[in-house]
Design a protein around this motif. Structure first.
Motif, PDB file in Angstrom:
ATOM      1  N   GLU A 115       0.836  -1.205   0.000  1.00 40.20           N
ATOM      2  CA  GLU A 115       0.000   0.000   0.000  1.00 40.20           C
ATOM      3  C   GLU A 115       0.868   1.250   0.000  1.00 40.20           C
ATOM      4  OE1 GLU A 115      -0.386  -2.114   3.080  1.00 40.20           O
ATOM      5  OE2 GLU A 115      -1.257  -3.452   1.600  1.00 40.20           O
ATOM      6  N   GLN A 116       1.989   1.211   0.711  1.00 37.92           N
ATOM      7  CA  GLN A 116       2.879   2.365   0.756  1.00 37.92           C
ATOM      8  C   GLN A 116       3.701   2.492  -0.531  1.00 37.92           C
ATOM      9  OE1 GLN A 116       5.183   1.867   4.311  1.00 37.92           O
ATOM     10  NE2 GLN A 116       3.555   2.624   5.629  1.00 37.92           N
ATOM     11  N   LEU A 117       3.988   1.372  -1.184  1.00 37.42           N
ATOM     12  CA  LEU A 117       4.774   1.408  -2.425  1.00 37.42           C
ATOM     13  C   LEU A 117       3.928   1.751  -3.643  1.00 37.42           C
ATOM     14  CD1 LEU A 117       6.996  -1.749  -1.905  1.00 37.42           C
ATOM     15  CD2 LEU A 117       7.723   0.628  -1.791  1.00 37.42           C
ATOM     16  N   GLN A 118       2.604   1.595  -3.557  1.00 40.25           N
ATOM     17  CA  GLN A 118       1.733   1.774  -4.714  1.00 40.25           C
ATOM     18  C   GLN A 118       1.861   3.139  -5.387  1.00 40.25           C
ATOM     19  OE1 GLN A 118       0.177  -0.834  -5.948  1.00 40.25           O
ATOM     20  NE2 GLN A 118      -0.447   0.384  -7.697  1.00 40.25           N
ATOM     21  N   PRO A 119       1.899   4.275  -4.677  1.00 44.34           N
ATOM     22  CA  PRO A 119       2.048   5.562  -5.370  1.00 44.34           C
ATOM     23  C   PRO A 119       3.359   5.652  -6.160  1.00 44.34           C
ATOM     24  CG  PRO A 119       1.425   5.910  -3.091  1.00 44.34           C
ATOM     25  CD  PRO A 119       1.694   4.457  -3.243  1.00 44.34           C
ATOM     26  N   PHE A 120       4.408   5.031  -5.656  1.00 46.30           N
ATOM     27  CA  PHE A 120       5.695   5.053  -6.347  1.00 46.30           C
ATOM     28  C   PHE A 120       5.650   4.178  -7.598  1.00 46.30           C
ATOM     29  CE2 PHE A 120       6.496   5.979  -1.891  1.00 46.30           C
ATOM     30  CZ  PHE A 120       7.180   7.189  -2.002  1.00 46.30           C
ATOM     31  N   TYR A 121       5.014   3.006  -7.482  1.00 49.57           N
ATOM     32  CA  TYR A 121       4.836   2.147  -8.649  1.00 49.57           C
ATOM     33  C   TYR A 121       4.031   2.874  -9.726  1.00 49.57           C
ATOM     34  CZ  TYR A 121       6.285  -1.988  -5.926  1.00 49.57           C
ATOM     35  OH  TYR A 121       6.965  -2.904  -5.181  1.00 49.57           O
ATOM     36  N   GLN A 122       2.959   3.563  -9.317  1.00 49.28           N
ATOM     37  CA  GLN A 122       2.134   4.291 -10.281  1.00 49.28           C
ATOM     38  C   GLN A 122       2.922   5.404 -10.956  1.00 49.28           C
ATOM     39  OE1 GLN A 122      -1.213   5.514  -7.903  1.00 49.28           O
ATOM     40  NE2 GLN A 122      -2.330   3.616  -8.294  1.00 49.28           N
ATOM     41  N   TRP A 123       3.714   6.144 -10.179  1.00 52.19           N
ATOM     42  CA  TRP A 123       4.515   7.217 -10.761  1.00 52.19           C
ATOM     43  C   TRP A 123       5.517   6.659 -11.762  1.00 52.19           C
ATOM     44  CZ3 TRP A 123       9.534   8.655 -11.379  1.00 52.19           C
ATOM     45  CH2 TRP A 123       9.756   9.962 -11.787  1.00 52.19           C
ATOM     46  N   LEU A 124       6.179   5.567 -11.420  1.00 51.54           N
ATOM     47  CA  LEU A 124       7.150   4.959 -12.331  1.00 51.54           C
ATOM     48  C   LEU A 124       6.468   4.452 -13.597  1.00 51.54           C
ATOM     49  CD1 LEU A 124       9.306   3.089  -9.702  1.00 51.54           C
ATOM     50  CD2 LEU A 124      10.101   4.939 -11.181  1.00 51.54           C
ATOM     51  N   TRP A 125       5.269   3.896 -13.467  1.00 49.02           N
ATOM     52  CA  TRP A 125       4.550   3.370 -14.633  1.00 49.02           C
ATOM     53  C   TRP A 125       4.090   4.492 -15.561  1.00 49.02           C
ATOM     54  CZ3 TRP A 125       4.110  -0.903 -17.231  1.00 49.02           C
ATOM     55  CH2 TRP A 125       3.075  -1.035 -18.152  1.00 49.02           C
ATOM     56  N   THR A 126       3.544   5.560 -15.007  1.00 53.83           N
ATOM     57  CA  THR A 126       2.999   6.640 -15.837  1.00 53.83           C
ATOM     58  C   THR A 126       4.066   7.559 -16.409  1.00 53.83           C
ATOM     59  OG1 THR A 126       2.607   8.022 -13.904  1.00 53.83           O
ATOM     60  CG2 THR A 126       0.780   6.663 -14.666  1.00 53.83           C
ATOM     61  N   ASN A 127       5.232   7.620 -15.802  1.00 49.62           N
ATOM     62  CA  ASN A 127       6.276   8.540 -16.269  1.00 49.62           C
ATOM     63  C   ASN A 127       7.410   7.866 -17.004  1.00 49.62           C
ATOM     64  OD1 ASN A 127       5.062  10.902 -15.280  1.00 49.62           O
ATOM     65  ND2 ASN A 127       5.765  10.412 -13.233  1.00 49.62           N
ATOM     66  N   LYS A 128       7.296   6.588 -17.290  1.00 53.35           N
ATOM     67  CA  LYS A 128       8.399   5.921 -17.981  1.00 53.35           C
ATOM     68  C   LYS A 128       8.557   6.498 -19.392  1.00 53.35           C
ATOM     69  CE  LYS A 128       5.773   1.893 -19.402  1.00 53.35           C
ATOM     70  NZ  LYS A 128       5.683   0.469 -19.367  1.00 53.35           N
ATOM     71  N   SER A 129       9.785   6.554 -19.860  1.00 53.65           N
ATOM     72  CA  SER A 129      10.079   7.239 -21.114  1.00 53.65           C
ATOM     73  C   SER A 129       9.939   6.354 -22.329  1.00 53.65           C
ATOM     74  CB  SER A 129      11.495   7.820 -21.062  1.00 53.65           C
ATOM     75  OG  SER A 129      12.429   6.787 -20.827  1.00 53.65           O
ATOM     76  N   ASN A 130       9.831   5.043 -22.185  1.00 54.54           N
ATOM     77  CA  ASN A 130       9.739   4.158 -23.345  1.00 54.54           C
ATOM     78  C   ASN A 130       8.355   4.076 -23.898  1.00 54.54           C
ATOM     79  OD1 ASN A 130      12.380   3.744 -22.970  1.00 54.54           O
ATOM     80  ND2 ASN A 130      12.188   1.690 -22.168  1.00 54.54           N
TER      81      ASN A 130
END
Length: 130
Positions: A115-130
């Motif tokens: 639950e605490q890691l979820q916002p970070f996972y979402q940010w990494l998924w939505t901001n990935k450059s590929n």
């Protein structure tokens, strides 16, 4: 100044138990290869004796702290890094690796609750450059 739409999240991460398992896995994979190598018996014994000593100090660069603020992710591990968009993010099971300009940083699921890691996972998924 951060707006209500870009909340600031800070997460201190616990040490992981997975690097010790990775070291054991490395020994279990390399030992049969050493046994199958065509070397003199004394070299075989020497290599097998040295193997646990060689992998004892190895550990992947883990994250110890993550902070998300104003569309930037700050990662603190072996080195400090601030990302606006990640280069590459690899995720397999309980493990995630993030490529930064200074090298790879690793995050394991047992370092914090999902639950605490979820916002970070979402940010990494939505901001990935590929």
């Amino acid at each position: 100044m951060s707006s209500p739409w870009s909340p600031r999240k800070k997460l201190e991460l616990n040490p992981s138990r997975y690097p010790a398992r990775l070291r054991l896995l490395a020994v279990l994979v390399v030992a049969p290869a050493i046994l199958l190598a065509q070397v003199p018996w004394w070299a075989l014994v020497l290599l097998l004796a040295a193997l646990p000593l060689l992998v004892r100090g190895w550990q992947p660069a883990q994250l110890s702290q993550m902070e998300l603020h104003e569309q930037r992710l700050t990662l603190i591990g072996r080195h400090w890094q601030e990302l606006e968009c990640p280069r590459r993010v690899l995720r397999a099971g309980p493990w995630m690796a993030i490529q930064t300009p200074k090298g790879w940083l690793h995050l394991f699921d047992d370092q914090a609750p999902r639950e605490q890691l979820q916002p970070f996972y979402q940010w990494l998924w939505t901001n990935k450059s590929n």
